[in-house]
Motif scaffolding. Structure first.
Motif, PDB file in Angstrom:
ATOM      1  N   GLN A  53       8.215 -10.528  -9.577  1.00  0.00           N
ATOM      2  CA  GLN A  53       6.971 -10.109  -8.935  1.00  0.00           C
ATOM      3  C   GLN A  53       7.182  -9.146  -7.766  1.00  0.00           C
ATOM      4  O   GLN A  53       6.547  -8.089  -7.689  1.00  0.00           O
ATOM      5  N   LYS A  54       8.040  -9.506  -6.831  1.00  0.00           N
ATOM      6  CA  LYS A  54       8.243  -8.641  -5.669  1.00  0.00           C
ATOM      7  C   LYS A  54       8.926  -7.343  -6.071  1.00  0.00           C
ATOM      8  O   LYS A  54       8.549  -6.252  -5.599  1.00  0.00           O
ATOM      9  N   ARG A  55       9.911  -7.425  -6.947  1.00  0.00           N
ATOM     10  CA  ARG A  55      10.607  -6.216  -7.391  1.00  0.00           C
ATOM     11  C   ARG A  55       9.627  -5.232  -8.022  1.00  0.00           C
ATOM     12  O   ARG A  55       9.698  -4.023  -7.775  1.00  0.00           O
ATOM     13  N   LEU A  56       8.736  -5.763  -8.822  1.00  0.00           N
ATOM     14  CA  LEU A  56       7.751  -4.906  -9.485  1.00  0.00           C
ATOM     15  C   LEU A  56       6.805  -4.292  -8.459  1.00  0.00           C
ATOM     16  O   LEU A  56       6.510  -3.087  -8.505  1.00  0.00           O
ATOM     17  N   ALA A  57       6.336  -5.102  -7.524  1.00  0.00           N
ATOM     18  CA  ALA A  57       5.391  -4.613  -6.515  1.00  0.00           C
ATOM     19  C   ALA A  57       5.988  -3.471  -5.703  1.00  0.00           C
ATOM     20  O   ALA A  57       5.287  -2.523  -5.329  1.00  0.00           O
ATOM     21  N   LEU A  58       7.286  -3.545  -5.423  1.00  0.00           N
ATOM     22  CA  LEU A  58       7.927  -2.523  -4.595  1.00  0.00           C
ATOM     23  C   LEU A  58       8.226  -1.234  -5.353  1.00  0.00           C
ATOM     24  O   LEU A  58       8.578  -0.221  -4.748  1.00  0.00           O
ATOM     25  N   LYS A  59       8.069  -1.284  -6.699  1.00  0.00           N
ATOM     26  CA  LYS A  59       8.322  -0.086  -7.503  1.00  0.00           C
ATOM     27  C   LYS A  59       7.075   0.450  -8.193  1.00  0.00           C
ATOM     28  O   LYS A  59       7.087   1.587  -8.676  1.00  0.00           O
ATOM     29  N   PHE A  60       6.031  -0.344  -8.220  1.00  0.00           N
ATOM     30  CA  PHE A  60       4.875   0.051  -9.025  1.00  0.00           C
ATOM     31  C   PHE A  60       4.135   1.217  -8.360  1.00  0.00           C
ATOM     32  O   PHE A  60       3.956   1.227  -7.131  1.00  0.00           O
ATOM     33  N   GLN A  75       0.815  -1.207   0.000  1.00  0.00           N
ATOM     34  CA  GLN A  75       0.000   0.000   0.000  1.00  0.00           C
ATOM     35  C   GLN A  75       0.852   1.262   0.000  1.00  0.00           C
ATOM     36  O   GLN A  75       1.779   1.398   0.806  1.00  0.00           O
ATOM     37  N   LEU A  76       0.525   2.165  -0.897  1.00  0.00           N
ATOM     38  CA  LEU A  76       1.105   3.497  -0.913  1.00  0.00           C
ATOM     39  C   LEU A  76       0.170   4.413  -0.132  1.00  0.00           C
ATOM     40  O   LEU A  76      -1.042   4.378  -0.329  1.00  0.00           O
ATOM     41  N   GLY A  77       0.723   5.233   0.754  1.00  0.00           N
ATOM     42  CA  GLY A  77      -0.139   6.091   1.546  1.00  0.00           C
ATOM     43  C   GLY A  77      -1.141   5.293   2.345  1.00  0.00           C
ATOM     44  O   GLY A  77      -2.353   5.446   2.193  1.00  0.00           O
ATOM     45  N   PRO A  78      -0.671   4.389   3.199  1.00  0.00           N
ATOM     46  CA  PRO A  78      -1.558   3.458   3.908  1.00  0.00           C
ATOM     47  C   PRO A  78      -2.567   4.126   4.831  1.00  0.00           C
ATOM     48  O   PRO A  78      -3.555   3.516   5.211  1.00  0.00           O
ATOM     49  N   GLY A  79      -2.350   5.383   5.188  1.00  0.00           N
ATOM     50  CA  GLY A  79      -3.279   6.058   6.077  1.00  0.00           C
ATOM     51  C   GLY A  79      -4.524   6.572   5.384  1.00  0.00           C
ATOM     52  O   GLY A  79      -5.466   7.020   6.040  1.00  0.00           O
ATOM     53  N   VAL A 129     -11.209   2.866  -0.316  1.00  0.00           N
ATOM     54  CA  VAL A 129     -12.479   2.775  -1.038  1.00  0.00           C
ATOM     55  C   VAL A 129     -12.350   3.518  -2.367  1.00  0.00           C
ATOM     56  O   VAL A 129     -12.034   4.704  -2.408  1.00  0.00           O
ATOM     57  N   GLY A 130     -12.554   2.790  -3.450  1.00  0.00           N
ATOM     58  CA  GLY A 130     -12.438   3.372  -4.778  1.00  0.00           C
ATOM     59  C   GLY A 130     -11.013   3.498  -5.280  1.00  0.00           C
ATOM     60  O   GLY A 130     -10.776   4.035  -6.368  1.00  0.00           O
ATOM     61  N   ARG A 131     -10.058   2.986  -4.503  1.00  0.00           N
ATOM     62  CA  ARG A 131      -8.645   3.088  -4.868  1.00  0.00           C
ATOM     63  C   ARG A 131      -8.271   1.974  -5.846  1.00  0.00           C
ATOM     64  O   ARG A 131      -8.763   0.856  -5.751  1.00  0.00           O
ATOM     65  N   LEU A 182       1.136   1.971  -7.975  1.00  0.00           N
ATOM     66  CA  LEU A 182      -0.203   1.661  -7.469  1.00  0.00           C
ATOM     67  C   LEU A 182      -0.075   0.722  -6.285  1.00  0.00           C
ATOM     68  O   LEU A 182       0.927   0.022  -6.146  1.00  0.00           O
ATOM     69  N   ASP A 183      -1.100   0.651  -5.455  1.00  0.00           N
ATOM     70  CA  ASP A 183      -1.188  -0.449  -4.501  1.00  0.00           C
ATOM     71  C   ASP A 183      -1.189  -1.753  -5.299  1.00  0.00           C
ATOM     72  O   ASP A 183      -1.644  -1.793  -6.455  1.00  0.00           O
ATOM     73  N   SER A 184      -0.699  -2.818  -4.694  1.00  0.00           N
ATOM     74  CA  SER A 184      -0.695  -4.098  -5.404  1.00  0.00           C
ATOM     75  C   SER A 184      -0.907  -5.244  -4.419  1.00  0.00           C
ATOM     76  O   SER A 184      -0.695  -5.103  -3.216  1.00  0.00           O
ATOM     77  N   PHE A 185      -1.322  -6.378  -4.976  1.00  0.00           N
ATOM     78  CA  PHE A 185      -1.474  -7.594  -4.181  1.00  0.00           C
ATOM     79  C   PHE A 185      -0.940  -8.753  -4.998  1.00  0.00           C
ATOM     80  O   PHE A 185      -1.332  -8.967  -6.148  1.00  0.00           O
TER      81      PHE A 185
END
Length: 288
Positions: free
Chosen positions: A55-62, A27-31, A35-37, A64-67
Protein backbone atom coordinates in the motif's frame (compact mmCIF):
# COMPACT_ATOMS: atom_id res chain seq x y z
CA UNK A 1 10.60 15.99 -10.00
CA UNK A 2 7.04 16.61 -8.88
CA UNK A 3 6.71 17.70 -5.27
CA UNK A 4 4.93 15.21 -3.05
CA UNK A 5 3.62 15.91 0.44
CA UNK A 6 2.31 13.35 2.96
CA UNK A 7 -0.27 14.56 5.49
CA UNK A 8 -1.80 12.53 8.29
CA UNK A 9 -5.54 13.14 8.64
CA UNK A 10 -8.01 12.19 11.38
CA UNK A 11 -11.52 12.01 9.93
CA UNK A 12 -14.53 12.21 12.28
CA UNK A 13 -16.65 9.09 12.19
CA UNK A 14 -20.32 9.65 11.23
CA UNK A 15 -21.82 7.02 13.57
CA UNK A 16 -19.36 6.90 16.48
CA UNK A 17 -18.07 10.22 17.89
CA UNK A 18 -15.34 8.33 19.73
CA UNK A 19 -13.70 7.19 16.50
CA UNK A 20 -11.50 9.16 14.14
CA UNK A 21 -10.41 7.43 10.94
CA UNK A 22 -6.66 7.85 10.56
CA UNK A 23 -5.12 8.00 7.12
CA UNK A 24 -2.33 9.45 4.99
CA UNK A 25 -3.06 11.89 2.20
CA UNK A 26 -0.37 11.84 -0.50
CA UNK A 27 -0.48 14.94 -2.67
CA UNK A 28 1.34 15.73 -5.89
CA UNK A 29 1.76 19.45 -6.43
CA UNK A 30 0.36 20.31 -3.00
CA UNK A 31 0.26 24.03 -3.76
CA UNK A 32 -2.41 23.58 -6.40
CA UNK A 33 -6.16 23.46 -5.81
CA UNK A 34 -7.70 20.06 -5.06
CA UNK A 35 -11.18 21.04 -6.26
CA UNK A 36 -12.06 18.66 -9.07
CA UNK A 37 -8.75 16.82 -8.67
CA UNK A 38 -8.64 13.02 -9.02
CA UNK A 39 -7.64 10.80 -6.11
CA UNK A 40 -7.07 7.09 -5.52
CA UNK A 41 -8.17 5.31 -2.33
CA UNK A 42 -6.10 2.37 -1.04
CA UNK A 43 -7.86 -0.16 1.23
CA UNK A 44 -6.08 -2.72 3.42
CA UNK A 45 -7.19 -6.23 4.30
CA UNK A 46 -7.94 -8.13 7.51
CA UNK A 47 -5.85 -6.91 10.43
CA UNK A 48 -3.75 -4.87 8.06
CA UNK A 49 -3.14 -1.13 8.09
CA UNK A 50 -2.54 1.81 5.79
CA UNK A 51 1.20 1.10 5.32
CA UNK A 52 0.79 -2.69 5.07
CA UNK A 53 2.15 -4.83 2.23
CA UNK A 54 2.28 -2.87 -1.05
CA UNK A 55 0.00 0.00 0.00
CA UNK A 56 2.58 2.61 0.99
CA UNK A 57 4.96 1.69 -1.82
CA UNK A 58 2.17 2.12 -4.33
CA UNK A 59 1.01 5.43 -2.84
CA UNK A 60 4.52 6.87 -3.10
CA UNK A 61 4.78 5.95 -6.79
CA UNK A 62 1.26 6.40 -8.07
CA UNK A 63 0.76 9.33 -10.48
CA UNK A 64 -2.36 10.56 -8.66
CA UNK A 65 -3.02 11.96 -5.22
CA UNK A 66 -3.99 9.10 -2.93
CA UNK A 67 -5.42 8.40 0.50
CA UNK A 68 -4.81 5.23 2.47
CA UNK A 69 -6.40 4.70 5.87
CA UNK A 70 -6.99 2.30 8.75
CA UNK A 71 -10.47 0.82 9.00
CA UNK A 72 -12.08 0.91 12.44
CA UNK A 73 -10.36 -1.21 15.07
CA UNK A 74 -7.17 -1.32 12.99
CA UNK A 75 -3.85 0.31 13.96
CA UNK A 76 -4.45 4.07 14.45
CA UNK A 77 -8.23 4.12 13.99
CA UNK A 78 -10.23 3.51 17.14
CA UNK A 79 -13.15 1.19 17.63
CA UNK A 80 -13.50 -2.57 17.84
CA UNK A 81 -12.51 -4.82 14.94
CA UNK A 82 -14.94 -7.63 14.11
CA UNK A 83 -14.46 -10.48 11.67
CA UNK A 84 -17.96 -10.13 10.26
CA UNK A 85 -18.41 -6.36 10.23
CA UNK A 86 -17.89 -5.65 6.55
CA UNK A 87 -20.95 -3.41 6.65
CA UNK A 88 -19.11 -1.25 9.19
CA UNK A 89 -16.13 -1.06 6.83
CA UNK A 90 -18.42 0.31 4.12
CA UNK A 91 -19.56 3.05 6.51
CA UNK A 92 -15.88 3.88 7.16
CA UNK A 93 -15.18 4.04 3.44
CA UNK A 94 -18.13 6.32 2.78
CA UNK A 95 -17.02 8.59 5.64
CA UNK A 96 -13.62 8.92 3.99
CA UNK A 97 -15.18 9.66 0.60
CA UNK A 98 -17.51 12.28 2.06
CA UNK A 99 -14.64 14.00 3.88
CA UNK A 100 -12.36 14.12 0.84
CA UNK A 101 -15.20 15.47 -1.30
CA UNK A 102 -16.49 18.05 1.17
CA UNK A 103 -13.19 19.34 2.57
CA UNK A 104 -10.99 19.13 -0.50
CA UNK A 105 -13.27 18.84 -3.52
CA UNK A 106 -11.60 15.58 -4.62
CA UNK A 107 -13.13 13.29 -7.24
CA UNK A 108 -12.69 9.56 -6.55
CA UNK A 109 -10.97 8.12 -9.62
CA UNK A 110 -9.72 4.74 -8.43
CA UNK A 111 -10.09 2.23 -5.59
CA UNK A 112 -7.32 -0.26 -4.83
CA UNK A 113 -8.27 -2.99 -2.37
CA UNK A 114 -6.52 -5.98 -0.90
CA UNK A 115 -8.44 -9.01 0.40
CA UNK A 116 -11.15 -7.80 2.79
CA UNK A 117 -10.62 -4.23 1.59
CA UNK A 118 -11.34 -5.40 -1.92
CA UNK A 119 -14.51 -7.26 -0.90
CA UNK A 120 -15.70 -4.06 0.80
CA UNK A 121 -14.80 -2.00 -2.27
CA UNK A 122 -16.80 -4.31 -4.55
CA UNK A 123 -19.98 -3.74 -2.51
CA UNK A 124 -19.43 0.01 -2.12
CA UNK A 125 -18.80 0.46 -5.84
CA UNK A 126 -21.97 -1.42 -6.73
CA UNK A 127 -24.34 -0.06 -4.09
CA UNK A 128 -23.63 3.64 -3.57
CA UNK A 129 -24.13 6.72 -5.70
CA UNK A 130 -20.48 7.71 -5.28
CA UNK A 131 -19.24 4.20 -5.98
CA UNK A 132 -21.07 3.79 -9.27
CA UNK A 133 -19.24 6.86 -10.61
CA UNK A 134 -15.73 5.55 -9.93
CA UNK A 135 -14.00 4.75 -13.25
CA UNK A 136 -11.43 2.18 -12.10
CA UNK A 137 -10.79 -0.49 -9.47
CA UNK A 138 -7.89 -2.80 -8.58
CA UNK A 139 -8.98 -6.00 -6.84
CA UNK A 140 -6.11 -7.84 -5.15
CA UNK A 141 -6.75 -11.25 -3.57
CA UNK A 142 -10.50 -10.79 -3.01
CA UNK A 143 -12.65 -13.67 -1.82
CA UNK A 144 -15.82 -14.48 -3.78
CA UNK A 145 -16.97 -17.71 -2.11
CA UNK A 146 -17.19 -16.37 1.43
CA UNK A 147 -17.99 -19.69 3.21
CA UNK A 148 -14.72 -21.10 1.88
CA UNK A 149 -13.00 -19.26 4.74
CA UNK A 150 -14.09 -22.16 6.95
CA UNK A 151 -11.86 -24.45 4.86
CA UNK A 152 -8.82 -22.19 5.20
CA UNK A 153 -6.10 -22.81 7.82
CA UNK A 154 -7.66 -20.06 9.97
CA UNK A 155 -11.12 -21.59 9.70
CA UNK A 156 -9.83 -24.94 10.90
CA UNK A 157 -8.24 -23.30 13.95
CA UNK A 158 -11.42 -21.34 14.73
CA UNK A 159 -13.60 -24.43 14.68
CA UNK A 160 -11.52 -26.15 17.34
CA UNK A 161 -11.58 -23.14 19.67
CA UNK A 162 -15.30 -22.51 19.08
CA UNK A 163 -16.06 -26.08 20.15
CA UNK A 164 -13.80 -25.79 23.19
CA UNK A 165 -14.52 -22.31 24.56
CA UNK A 166 -17.05 -20.62 22.25
CA UNK A 167 -14.66 -18.06 20.75
CA UNK A 168 -11.15 -17.63 19.42
CA UNK A 169 -8.54 -15.17 20.72
CA UNK A 170 -6.42 -14.10 17.77
CA UNK A 171 -3.03 -12.78 18.82
CA UNK A 172 -1.51 -10.96 15.88
CA UNK A 173 1.19 -8.37 15.26
CA UNK A 174 -0.05 -5.23 13.51
CA UNK A 175 2.45 -2.47 12.71
CA UNK A 176 4.89 -4.07 15.18
CA UNK A 177 2.33 -4.05 17.99
CA UNK A 178 0.76 -7.08 19.60
CA UNK A 179 -3.02 -7.10 19.16
CA UNK A 180 -5.62 -9.52 20.49
CA UNK A 181 -8.88 -9.80 18.57
CA UNK A 182 -11.88 -11.88 19.60
CA UNK A 183 -13.51 -13.94 16.84
CA UNK A 184 -16.93 -15.45 17.56
CA UNK A 185 -19.01 -18.02 15.66
CA UNK A 186 -21.64 -15.32 15.09
CA UNK A 187 -19.08 -13.00 13.46
CA UNK A 188 -17.79 -15.78 11.24
CA UNK A 189 -21.33 -16.68 10.18
CA UNK A 190 -22.02 -13.03 9.31
CA UNK A 191 -18.85 -13.04 7.22
CA UNK A 192 -19.87 -16.26 5.46
CA UNK A 193 -23.33 -14.84 4.71
CA UNK A 194 -21.91 -11.75 2.97
CA UNK A 195 -23.39 -11.73 -0.51
CA UNK A 196 -20.98 -11.33 -3.44
CA UNK A 197 -23.33 -12.47 -6.21
CA UNK A 198 -24.26 -8.87 -7.06
CA UNK A 199 -21.07 -8.58 -9.14
CA UNK A 200 -22.80 -10.51 -11.93
CA UNK A 201 -25.51 -7.96 -12.60
CA UNK A 202 -25.14 -4.92 -10.31
CA UNK A 203 -21.47 -3.96 -10.64
CA UNK A 204 -21.02 -0.68 -12.61
CA UNK A 205 -20.94 -1.29 -16.34
CA UNK A 206 -18.29 1.35 -17.06
CA UNK A 207 -15.72 0.64 -14.32
CA UNK A 208 -12.43 -0.85 -15.51
CA UNK A 209 -11.15 -3.58 -13.17
CA UNK A 210 -7.76 -5.19 -12.67
CA UNK A 211 -7.83 -8.42 -10.66
CA UNK A 212 -4.50 -9.52 -9.16
CA UNK A 213 -4.26 -12.90 -7.44
CA UNK A 214 -1.39 -15.16 -6.42
CA UNK A 215 -1.54 -18.72 -7.70
CA UNK A 216 -0.04 -19.92 -4.39
CA UNK A 217 -2.69 -18.17 -2.28
CA UNK A 218 -3.63 -20.59 0.52
CA UNK A 219 -6.03 -18.12 2.15
CA UNK A 220 -8.32 -17.31 -0.80
CA UNK A 221 -8.35 -19.90 -3.60
CA UNK A 222 -7.14 -18.46 -6.94
CA UNK A 223 -10.31 -19.89 -8.49
CA UNK A 224 -12.19 -16.98 -6.88
CA UNK A 225 -10.27 -14.63 -9.19
CA UNK A 226 -11.55 -16.62 -12.16
CA UNK A 227 -15.11 -16.22 -10.89
CA UNK A 228 -14.67 -12.45 -10.70
CA UNK A 229 -13.17 -12.49 -14.20
CA UNK A 230 -16.14 -14.42 -15.55
CA UNK A 231 -18.64 -12.13 -13.83
CA UNK A 232 -17.02 -8.88 -14.96
CA UNK A 233 -15.75 -9.69 -18.43
CA UNK A 234 -18.95 -9.10 -20.39
CA UNK A 235 -19.64 -5.54 -19.27
CA UNK A 236 -19.57 -2.67 -21.70
CA UNK A 237 -17.73 -0.33 -21.84
CA UNK A 238 -16.02 -1.48 -18.63
CA UNK A 239 -13.13 -3.91 -18.98
CA UNK A 240 -11.70 -6.65 -16.77
CA UNK A 241 -8.00 -7.56 -16.76
CA UNK A 242 -6.90 -10.73 -14.95
CA UNK A 243 -3.32 -11.01 -13.73
CA UNK A 244 -2.45 -14.28 -11.98
CA UNK A 245 0.98 -14.18 -10.35
CA UNK A 246 2.80 -17.49 -10.34
CA UNK A 247 4.23 -18.42 -6.93
CA UNK A 248 2.63 -15.47 -5.12
CA UNK A 249 0.75 -16.02 -1.86
CA UNK A 250 -2.22 -14.12 -0.42
CA UNK A 251 -0.12 -11.18 0.76
CA UNK A 252 2.29 -11.29 -2.21
CA UNK A 253 5.12 -11.94 0.24
CA UNK A 254 8.44 -10.88 -1.26
CA UNK A 255 6.62 -9.68 -4.38
CA UNK A 256 5.47 -6.21 -3.29
CA UNK A 257 7.45 -4.36 -5.93
CA UNK A 258 6.01 -6.61 -8.63
CA UNK A 259 2.49 -5.83 -7.44
CA UNK A 260 3.20 -2.10 -7.56
CA UNK A 261 4.72 -2.41 -11.02
CA UNK A 262 1.77 -4.44 -12.29
CA UNK A 263 -0.72 -1.83 -11.07
CA UNK A 264 1.32 1.03 -12.51
CA UNK A 265 1.60 -0.72 -15.88
CA UNK A 266 -2.13 -1.46 -15.99
CA UNK A 267 -2.90 2.16 -15.09
CA UNK A 268 -0.56 3.44 -17.79
CA UNK A 269 -2.19 1.23 -20.42
CA UNK A 270 -5.62 2.35 -19.27
CA UNK A 271 -4.61 6.02 -19.36
CA UNK A 272 -3.52 5.51 -22.98
CA UNK A 273 -7.01 4.09 -23.62
CA UNK A 274 -5.50 0.81 -24.77
CA UNK A 275 -7.06 -1.29 -22.01
CA UNK A 276 -9.17 -4.28 -22.95
CA UNK A 277 -10.67 -7.34 -21.31
CA UNK A 278 -8.00 -10.01 -21.25
CA UNK A 279 -5.80 -12.36 -19.26
CA UNK A 280 -2.59 -10.42 -18.76
CA UNK A 281 0.87 -10.93 -17.30
CA UNK A 282 2.62 -7.73 -16.29
CA UNK A 283 6.04 -7.19 -17.80
CA UNK A 284 8.08 -6.58 -14.64
CA UNK A 285 10.93 -5.25 -16.79
CA UNK A 286 8.67 -2.41 -17.91
CA UNK A 287 8.60 -3.33 -21.63
CA UNK A 288 4.85 -2.90 -22.14
Amino acid sequence: MTDRVSTKLYIPHPTDPGIRICGILEQLGPGHTTVGRKIALILHGTMGHKDYLFQKRLALKFPLDSFRFDFRGNHETGGVWKQGDLAGDIIDLQAVVDYLKNHYGYVIELLIGHSRGSVVAFRWLASTEDGRKVPAFVNASARYRMPKILESPSGTIWKGHFAKQGFYMWNVTVARKQITAIITPEDVQTFCNWDTSFVWDKFPQATDVLTLHGLSDATVPPYDALIYARALSKRNPGTHTLNLMEGADHNFTGRQDEVVEAILQWWSIRERREIKTEIWIADIKGKL
